[in-house]
Motif scaffolding. Structure first.
Motif, PDB file in Angstrom:
ATOM      1  N   LEU A 187       0.715  -4.946   4.425  1.00 14.86           N
ATOM      2  CA  LEU A 187      -0.192  -5.798   5.201  1.00 14.86           C
ATOM      3  C   LEU A 187       0.607  -6.868   5.923  1.00 14.86           C
ATOM      4  O   LEU A 187       0.133  -7.985   6.125  1.00 14.86           O
ATOM      5  N   PHE A 193      -2.413  -9.771   6.492  1.00 16.14           N
ATOM      6  CA  PHE A 193      -2.667 -10.230   5.135  1.00 16.14           C
ATOM      7  C   PHE A 193      -3.680 -11.367   5.103  1.00 16.14           C
ATOM      8  O   PHE A 193      -4.252 -11.662   4.053  1.00 16.14           O
ATOM      9  N   SER A 197      -9.873  -9.017   4.008  1.00 18.22           N
ATOM     10  CA  SER A 197     -10.302  -9.646   2.760  1.00 18.22           C
ATOM     11  C   SER A 197     -10.027  -8.700   1.592  1.00 18.22           C
ATOM     12  O   SER A 197      -9.903  -7.480   1.784  1.00 18.22           O
ATOM     13  N   PRO A 198      -9.941  -9.215   0.362  1.00 22.29           N
ATOM     14  CA  PRO A 198      -9.780  -8.333  -0.797  1.00 22.29           C
ATOM     15  C   PRO A 198     -10.866  -7.276  -0.893  1.00 22.29           C
ATOM     16  O   PRO A 198     -10.595  -6.114  -1.232  1.00 22.29           O
ATOM     17  N   ASP A 200     -12.646  -6.044   1.646  1.00 22.91           N
ATOM     18  CA  ASP A 200     -12.435  -5.087   2.733  1.00 22.91           C
ATOM     19  C   ASP A 200     -11.339  -4.089   2.373  1.00 22.91           C
ATOM     20  O   ASP A 200     -11.455  -2.886   2.645  1.00 22.91           O
ATOM     21  N   LEU A 201     -10.258  -4.593   1.779  1.00 21.34           N
ATOM     22  CA  LEU A 201      -9.143  -3.721   1.422  1.00 21.34           C
ATOM     23  C   LEU A 201      -9.574  -2.708   0.363  1.00 21.34           C
ATOM     24  O   LEU A 201      -9.226  -1.520   0.443  1.00 21.34           O
ATOM     25  N   PHE A 219      -4.602   1.141  -5.230  1.00 24.11           N
ATOM     26  CA  PHE A 219      -3.814   0.002  -4.769  1.00 24.11           C
ATOM     27  C   PHE A 219      -2.315   0.247  -4.921  1.00 24.11           C
ATOM     28  O   PHE A 219      -1.508  -0.509  -4.371  1.00 24.11           O
ATOM     29  N   ALA A 242      -0.940 -14.346  -0.536  1.00 25.56           N
ATOM     30  CA  ALA A 242      -2.055 -13.522  -0.074  1.00 25.56           C
ATOM     31  C   ALA A 242      -2.118 -12.201  -0.836  1.00 25.56           C
ATOM     32  O   ALA A 242      -3.203 -11.746  -1.231  1.00 25.56           O
ATOM     33  N   TYR A 243      -0.978 -11.562  -1.037  1.00 24.08           N
ATOM     34  CA  TYR A 243      -0.953 -10.310  -1.796  1.00 24.08           C
ATOM     35  C   TYR A 243      -1.434 -10.547  -3.222  1.00 24.08           C
ATOM     36  O   TYR A 243      -2.204  -9.748  -3.768  1.00 24.08           O
ATOM     37  N   HIS A 246      -5.153 -10.696  -3.217  1.00 25.43           N
ATOM     38  CA  HIS A 246      -5.756  -9.369  -3.119  1.00 25.43           C
ATOM     39  C   HIS A 246      -5.767  -8.685  -4.474  1.00 25.43           C
ATOM     40  O   HIS A 246      -6.770  -8.067  -4.868  1.00 25.43           O
ATOM     41  N   ASN A 250      -9.151  -8.061  -6.957  1.00 29.57           N
ATOM     42  CA  ASN A 250      -9.485  -6.656  -7.194  1.00 29.57           C
ATOM     43  C   ASN A 250      -9.097  -6.212  -8.604  1.00 29.57           C
ATOM     44  O   ASN A 250      -9.114  -5.013  -8.904  1.00 29.57           O
TER      45      ASN A 250
END
Length: 273
Positions: A187, A193, A197-198, A200-201, A219, A242-243, A246, A250
């Motif tokens: 991302l 990134f 959004s988490p 959306d991913l 993932f 950001a990662y 996510h 999740n």
């Protein structure tokens, strides 16, 4: 330790390099650094210089070699030579033809034999002076769909789709990632990134209903890549946070979390984190 698979060597200034390395140290991160020429409108440091810099900071920098896919395709032997010199992967961007052009297939065949991963830019790319000079179909040549033939033809070649196609091709890119076992994605870049959004991913990666992913294994196709620059190290810090967000939102934990943040690509590159 983490591994950032997408970083740019845009400066050879020793002070700036040291600041970047210090930022890597703060983030407990190793960065896969790429330079190379002919990115479309601008150049970075030559591959040999990037490799020299990485040798100076082996605990935090590892070299990715950027090779031009141009009208005359590169000699596959060039890739083996770089691998013998210490390259841990290869970067492709702004090709003359589409990534899947038949003249480039011997390159991917050689990479599969060598056993090192490849990072492909996909999606949006800003207009620049090279566009006027070469008049090539830039976005079409770098669309995610161009990786389909490569993934099918060379199933043991580990491929990372940089930017997940960006917003322009994101759904198509996610479908391809789910389809091919050897195709992964990052991302990289704040447009990705911070744009995805988490939730959306998770929706993009969700398998078909008849094979529900209740453990979040999908993932594992995500790899940490920041799109940071030697001159802008803060991008790596922002991307790492950001990662982590996510993954946290999740509920991706343990070995799966470590795989995303560096374990997967480290295993391809023969690096122990």
């Amino acid at each position: 330790m983490y591994l950032d698979f997408h970083a740019h060597c845009n400066s050879g200034d020793p002070a700036e390099i040291r600041k970047y390395v210090e930022n890597c140290e703060k983030n407990d991160t190793m960065a896969a650094l790429s330079g190379g020429l002919h990115y479309g409108g601008h150049d970075y440091l030559p591959n040999e210089e990037v490799m020299r810099i990485c040798r100076e900071y082996p605990h935090n920098l590892v070299p990715l070699v950027k090779i031009d896919l141009w009208d005359t395709p590169p000699d596959p032997a060039e890739f083996r030579r770089y691998a013998e010199l210490g390259a841990k992967g290869f970067k492709f961007i702004y090709p003359y033809y589409g990534y899947d052009h038949e003249s480039y297939l011997p390159v991917y065949e050689e990479l599969e034999k060598i056993g090192l991963p490849a990072l492909f830019h996909t999606g949006a790319y800003r207009p620049n002076s090279a566009d006027v000079k070469y008049r090539r179909p830039v976005l079409e040549n770098m669309s995610p769909l161009r990786l389909d033939t490569i993934a099918r033809s060379f199933p043991n070649l580990k491929m990372v789709m940089a930017h997940l196609g960006t917003r322009m091709f994101r759904v198509q890119a996610a479908e391809l990632v789910r389809l091919h076992a050897n195709l992964y994605f990052d991302l990289a870049g704040s447009g990705n990134f911070l744009d995805v959004s988490p939730a959306d991913l998770a929706a993009l990666l969700k398998p078909p209903v008849f094979t529900r992913d209740t453990e979040g294994a999908s993932f594992r196709k995500l790899v940490f890549g920041s799109d940071s620059y030697i001159t802008i190290p803060i991008i790596q810090t922002e991307a790492l946070e950001a990662y982590k967000m996510h993954l946290l939102l999740n509920q991706i934990k343990g070995e799966d979390r470590q795989a995303v943040l560096g374990g997967t690509v480290a295993s391809w590159m023969g690096i122990k984190l």
